[in-house]
Scaffold this motif. Sequence first.
Motif, PDB file in Angstrom:
ATOM      1  N   VAL A  90       0.837  -1.215   0.000  1.00  0.00           N
ATOM      2  CA  VAL A  90       0.000   0.000   0.000  1.00  0.00           C
ATOM      3  C   VAL A  90       0.866   1.257   0.000  1.00  0.00           C
ATOM      4  N   ILE A  91       1.869   1.298   0.860  1.00  0.00           N
ATOM      5  CA  ILE A  91       2.703   2.510   0.927  1.00  0.00           C
ATOM      6  C   ILE A  91       3.439   2.713  -0.390  1.00  0.00           C
ATOM      7  N   TRP A  92       3.956   1.643  -0.967  1.00  0.00           N
ATOM      8  CA  TRP A  92       4.673   1.794  -2.242  1.00  0.00           C
ATOM      9  C   TRP A  92       3.733   2.247  -3.348  1.00  0.00           C
ATOM     10  N   LEU A  93       2.552   1.632  -3.381  1.00  0.00           N
ATOM     11  CA  LEU A  93       1.592   2.011  -4.429  1.00  0.00           C
ATOM     12  C   LEU A  93       1.205   3.489  -4.319  1.00  0.00           C
ATOM     13  N   ILE A  94       0.886   3.905  -3.086  1.00  0.00           N
ATOM     14  CA  ILE A  94       0.498   5.311  -2.886  1.00  0.00           C
ATOM     15  C   ILE A  94       1.631   6.225  -3.357  1.00  0.00           C
ATOM     16  N   THR A  95       2.856   5.857  -2.973  1.00  0.00           N
ATOM     17  CA  THR A  95       4.003   6.690  -3.342  1.00  0.00           C
ATOM     18  C   THR A  95       4.162   6.765  -4.853  1.00  0.00           C
ATOM     19  N   LEU A  96       4.043   5.627  -5.496  1.00  0.00           N
ATOM     20  CA  LEU A  96       4.278   5.624  -6.942  1.00  0.00           C
ATOM     21  C   LEU A  96       3.150   6.334  -7.681  1.00  0.00           C
ATOM     22  N   ILE A  97       1.911   6.061  -7.295  1.00  0.00           N
ATOM     23  CA  ILE A  97       0.799   6.738  -7.972  1.00  0.00           C
ATOM     24  C   ILE A  97       0.885   8.241  -7.713  1.00  0.00           C
ATOM     25  N   GLY A  98       1.136   8.584  -6.448  1.00  0.00           N
ATOM     26  CA  GLY A  98       1.229  10.004  -6.097  1.00  0.00           C
ATOM     27  C   GLY A  98       2.308  10.710  -6.898  1.00  0.00           C
ATOM     28  N   SER A  99       3.459  10.068  -7.029  1.00  0.00           N
ATOM     29  CA  SER A  99       4.562  10.701  -7.746  1.00  0.00           C
ATOM     30  C   SER A  99       4.303  10.744  -9.247  1.00  0.00           C
ATOM     31  N   TYR A 100       3.548   9.753  -9.738  1.00  0.00           N
ATOM     32  CA  TYR A 100       3.333   9.682 -11.181  1.00  0.00           C
ATOM     33  C   TYR A 100       2.747  10.984 -11.724  1.00  0.00           C
ATOM     34  N   PHE A 101       1.724  11.483 -11.045  1.00  0.00           N
ATOM     35  CA  PHE A 101       1.032  12.667 -11.569  1.00  0.00           C
ATOM     36  C   PHE A 101       1.923  13.912 -11.531  1.00  0.00           C
ATOM     37  N   ILE A 102       2.881  13.891 -10.596  1.00  0.00           N
ATOM     38  CA  ILE A 102       3.820  15.019 -10.555  1.00  0.00           C
ATOM     39  C   ILE A 102       4.800  14.895 -11.723  1.00  0.00           C
ATOM     40  N   PHE A 148      11.156  25.311  -9.256  1.00  0.00           N
ATOM     41  CA  PHE A 148      10.148  24.307  -8.922  1.00  0.00           C
ATOM     42  C   PHE A 148      10.683  22.914  -9.252  1.00  0.00           C
ATOM     43  N   THR A 149      11.216  22.769 -10.456  1.00  0.00           N
ATOM     44  CA  THR A 149      11.698  21.463 -10.896  1.00  0.00           C
ATOM     45  C   THR A 149      12.802  20.965  -9.979  1.00  0.00           C
ATOM     46  N   VAL A 150      13.760  21.854  -9.675  1.00  0.00           N
ATOM     47  CA  VAL A 150      14.865  21.449  -8.799  1.00  0.00           C
ATOM     48  C   VAL A 150      14.314  20.983  -7.456  1.00  0.00           C
ATOM     49  N   SER A 151      13.384  21.777  -6.901  1.00  0.00           N
ATOM     50  CA  SER A 151      12.810  21.412  -5.603  1.00  0.00           C
ATOM     51  C   SER A 151      12.095  20.074  -5.696  1.00  0.00           C
ATOM     52  N   TYR A 152      11.370  19.873  -6.784  1.00  0.00           N
ATOM     53  CA  TYR A 152      10.649  18.609  -6.929  1.00  0.00           C
ATOM     54  C   TYR A 152      11.596  17.424  -6.992  1.00  0.00           C
ATOM     55  N   ILE A 153      12.694  17.599  -7.728  1.00  0.00           N
ATOM     56  CA  ILE A 153      13.625  16.476  -7.844  1.00  0.00           C
ATOM     57  C   ILE A 153      14.211  16.146  -6.480  1.00  0.00           C
ATOM     58  N   LEU A 154      14.658  17.185  -5.749  1.00  0.00           N
ATOM     59  CA  LEU A 154      15.301  16.935  -4.458  1.00  0.00           C
ATOM     60  C   LEU A 154      14.305  16.417  -3.425  1.00  0.00           C
ATOM     61  N   MET A 155      13.212  17.150  -3.257  1.00  0.00           N
ATOM     62  CA  MET A 155      12.238  16.768  -2.234  1.00  0.00           C
ATOM     63  C   MET A 155      11.541  15.465  -2.621  1.00  0.00           C
ATOM     64  N   GLY A 156      11.274  15.316  -3.915  1.00  0.00           N
ATOM     65  CA  GLY A 156      10.644  14.095  -4.388  1.00  0.00           C
ATOM     66  C   GLY A 156      11.506  12.877  -4.087  1.00  0.00           C
ATOM     67  N   SER A 157      12.821  13.011  -4.265  1.00  0.00           N
ATOM     68  CA  SER A 157      13.707  11.875  -3.978  1.00  0.00           C
ATOM     69  C   SER A 157      13.632  11.521  -2.500  1.00  0.00           C
ATOM     70  N   VAL A 158      13.679  12.543  -1.641  1.00  0.00           N
ATOM     71  CA  VAL A 158      13.600  12.278  -0.205  1.00  0.00           C
ATOM     72  C   VAL A 158      12.274  11.579   0.113  1.00  0.00           C
ATOM     73  N   PHE A 159      11.212  12.102  -0.484  1.00  0.00           N
ATOM     74  CA  PHE A 159       9.880  11.546  -0.247  1.00  0.00           C
ATOM     75  C   PHE A 159       9.823  10.085  -0.660  1.00  0.00           C
ATOM     76  N   ILE A 160      10.264   9.809  -1.877  1.00  0.00           N
ATOM     77  CA  ILE A 160      10.159   8.435  -2.384  1.00  0.00           C
ATOM     78  C   ILE A 160      11.046   7.495  -1.574  1.00  0.00           C
ATOM     79  N   LEU A 161      12.283   7.926  -1.292  1.00  0.00           N
ATOM     80  CA  LEU A 161      13.183   7.057  -0.527  1.00  0.00           C
ATOM     81  C   LEU A 161      12.634   6.763   0.861  1.00  0.00           C
ATOM     82  N   ALA A 162      12.127   7.808   1.520  1.00  0.00           N
ATOM     83  CA  ALA A 162      11.625   7.602   2.884  1.00  0.00           C
ATOM     84  C   ALA A 162      10.427   6.651   2.878  1.00  0.00           C
ATOM     85  N   GLN A 163       9.515   6.849   1.923  1.00  0.00           N
ATOM     86  CA  GLN A 163       8.329   5.986   1.893  1.00  0.00           C
ATOM     87  C   GLN A 163       8.709   4.551   1.518  1.00  0.00           C
ATOM     88  N   LEU A 164       9.613   4.409   0.549  1.00  0.00           N
ATOM     89  CA  LEU A 164      10.034   3.063   0.165  1.00  0.00           C
ATOM     90  C   LEU A 164      10.684   2.368   1.355  1.00  0.00           C
TER      91      LEU A 164
END
Lengths: 269, 589, 265
Positions: free
Chosen positions: A8-20, A42-58
């Motif tokens: 569930v956590i992985w799916l939410i993370t991947l679906i959530g990130s997909y739309f971004i 915006f893009t730079v922030s998304y790449i950095l924060m997005g990586s932290v988000f995905i790694l932490a959730q994974l």
Amino acid sequence: MGLVLLVVIWLITLIGSYFIIAKTWWLPVGASAAAAAIDHHFTVSYILMGSVFILAQLALGWFAWKYRDRGAGSQPAHYSHGNTKLEVLWTILTIILFVGLNLASEPIWSSERLHGASPGAVQVEVTAMQFAWYFRYAGPDGKFGSTKPELEDASLGGAGALGLDSNDPSSKDDVISGVMVVPVNREIEVILRSHDVIHSFFVPAMRFKQDTVPGLAIHMHFTPIQTGDYELACAELCGLGHYKMHGIVKVVSDQEFSQWLAAREAEKQ
Amino acid sequence: MAGGTRGGEAITMVSHDAHAHAAPQGFIRKYIFSLDHKVIGIQYFFLALVAVLTGMFLSLLMRIHLVWPNAHLPIFGDIKPETYLSLLTMHGTIMVFFVLTTAPQGGFGNYFLPIQIGAPDMAFPVLNMLSFWTTFLGFLVLVAAFFVTGGAPLHGWTGYAPLSALPSAGPGEGLGADLWIISIAIFCIGALMGALNFITTTLDMRAKGMTLMRMPLTCWAWFITAILGLLAFGVLLSAGILLLMDRQLGTSFFVPLGTVNGVLTGHKGGSPLLWQHLFWFFGHPEVYIAILPAMGLCSQLLSVFSRKPIFGYKAMVYAIMAIGFLGFMVWGHHMFMSGMSPYSAFAFSIMTMGIGVPSAIKTFNWLGTLWRGKIRFSSPMLFAIGFVSLFVVGGISGPFLAQPVLDIYLHETYFVIAHFHLIMGVASIFGIFAATYYWFPKMFGRMMNETWAKAHFWLTFVGAYAIFMPMHYYGMAAGLRRYSQGTEVAWINALAPIQKFISIAAFITIASQFIFVINLFWSMKKGEKAADNPWEATTLEWITATPPPHDNFGGVTPVVHNGPYEYSVPGAPRDFVMQTDAEVGAKKH
Amino acid sequence: MADSVVPHDIPSVYEPSLFGTYSKKIGMWLFLMSDSLTFGALLYAYSYGRISTPNWPTPFHSESIVNATIMTAFLLTSSLTMVLAVRASVQKDAKAQTLWLLATIACGAGFVILHGMEWSKLIAEGMTLPFFPPVPGHEVSAEFASVAKTVPQFPSTFFTLTGMHMLHVTLGIVYLGVVALRKKFIPILLALWLIAWLGTPSYSPFHYGAHVLLAAAIVCAIILWLKPKVYDASDVEVAGLYWHFVDLVWMFIFPLVYLMSARIL
């Protein structure tokens, strides 16, 4: 249960990130000089924060599954109170990441807000009131006529709504419009005012937003680089009509702008 | 020395039975005007439950209106634009003050802080009782705003002046707005009394051996939260008084010269920004008041159910302190677009990014606690893991909003709604759920139904994401908040499908909360009898009877020998060592 | 688990308290911290208004300044008598304790009465808020009336800061009264309320301000009913902390509101 959590956590993370990543819903096309830099940040922030988000959730999902209780007799939990070296390391990394990201955006903020408009900028006074926008141009004399609160009457529209003092000679040639018309590729200096409560002047395509505060005249600037009609809307709760307090910024060529202004001037005579 | 303070102790030794005021007789003194912190805690809990159901119902009406603006509802009739704004104002105010501030601190803090530090009661039981009844009165006054002429105010929970200061600025800004301000002022007084009590209790009534660095992280969180409350609510009280004076006495603190509908307001010289400064000086610490107790609790639960000591106890304590301290220096990040000096915007922005650091440390330590643990997936643990996940997603949008450059675009969009709902709303409420499932056995002597608890978790967890993830997209496409309908502005109208999806997700999530409510009341009567220590946890509430006796430990005071999270200690007979057990060999901290 | 618990009634069942002091005193210090932020916010609002207003008026003539100085002297004296009350309480001299407490109350009351008269005078002369009822048959001073008209921030901040402080002094008087006389103070309080309310004309600040006494009497009655205890030296000391704090706040307000707005000829 651990496996369900992981899925569930992985799916939410991947679906959530997909739309971004797919930018399904995204900022509108930028039409001002600052848009490119802001969008880049915006893009730079998304790449950095997005990586932290995905790694932490994974990691969270992974740990929940990997370290589940496998029943009596299995390996007990690891007895440890932490690891100081690791903690120091990730503290320093986070500081660098957060503060660095912030410092990287400083030049944009500086050019947008710390520096005023250049002397040749086109001046437009933006006045907000429940629930309308008025745009005023100084006219040939380059001077805005004075306005008085006691003369304000919204029902009159135009000059009456702004409370323009007709005794002031510099008010004679002021042009007041319900649509904001501005020339392309010229810096626009907006002077933001409000009569009653706080409103906010927001043009998404220009990446521009600023509250209009009663009692203050706030000077800001932006430079449109693309002609077209761009919608603006109020972005600060101002009362029951807040949702319909919107308008149009019409970006036209320099020549069309002069013609429009002259035509409005002529209408007044 | 009846009444139970340590008054005079420094001068003459008073019997410690003074603390344990005799158990009262009679229904009123026992359950209504009780001085027992446990009863008061349960009172706060139920007040918060009533409030959260009210607030949730308001959000239901809002979600209906956003998708079907012209729907005619049974009983309520049409929701007009101003009704929608009243709903959002009251939803925000009720949720922030009477749920997020009340349940984790007033409810669980009241019940478990004294027990977890080994005290027989709070330092000031009478003050504690007054604090609850003051808060209760505040809630009544707030709800009354719905029923007066003009209805509830429409200025939002932040009450930005001049909108909130001028009765002529809109419907609901008359008596409704006065009641709103008075309610908040009353709440401030109640919260101040509570904060004072929590701090004194923590400083002064810890059992022998319960050094500060042996306190459970829950106690640390309540302690720091109380300090935040003590400093922040005093300022909000002042702001509220000034606003009320502007409205009633004709002063002009927040209102400059101006007109509404062409009519002069009669005010002159005030500054709308002054209200924002005062409000957010309170408002930002308030965010941490809502989230810190949940952080403390989830730290505790991750350790208990991973059967592993918390990763980096000291770092966790220092992180809570750092968050509390920095929390007072970042209020300006709510005001980047307000007309405040752009130089100070930059300073506030740096401080705000700084506050992300201790928050990140906590997240890493939570993951570190799970790492190589032996995780038991009981319902409190599920909510704790859910909390971490939501805290991460809510936290990660913070650095976007903290940068003025990006805030130019994102300010006042749904991106903000998504951010603060996830981090201070849903994450905190996950903390409250986790606390309920975890402590229910101790409070009511019975276990909650685990199957229903798990069903509740999955529906709420997935539901929360389904509601709030799309709000980020809505905000990225410049969807503005506090719009009663999106039909007028073209670019917002184009986003209507997202709103529809969110509303449907919200209906399902709201419905699934009744699983919790039914489980709560059913388990009180019919739940399986709870043992004294059903979770095999180490802190002091689990050494005493279930439910605890009137003075918490039955005429004695525990002596503490261990830290709060001694799990899976090599060589220990069980995989947990109570805080009161003889000292364990390993003393690594 | 023989050593895991100890009975309540042996010494040192608790960790040593902060600074070795008792709960009530910590509680009062915490309250004062919070209250100083409440006042801090008001002073911030005052400074904000003052800085953003060009030509801040300075209408206070020597008459007001002298009056305020006498008020200050009352408060300073009351701090001294309060110290003496605390000393008497430590020496267990109950009679002296009550006397010094009553002296403190008298000084505090002198302050409030002088301040209330000052308010009446200013309101009558036109430095007023729209809320205050007009004073009939009194000469409006052009200077004060124009201050109220041109810079509404001036009367706003003046009445807010001094009003909030006066409220604190009044509550301090009630607090000390209850510590000194306990239940016997409630009827005195009610009598004072009736005198102030019925004995003054409807436009007088004493008339509507009197209701603070009624509210205080009700709250005190509830508290005395909930905690019917004998007050000891620690209670006097804690009450003293509050009283000194209120004096200290005046030491900020007096220069800010009066001296910095004085007409220097």
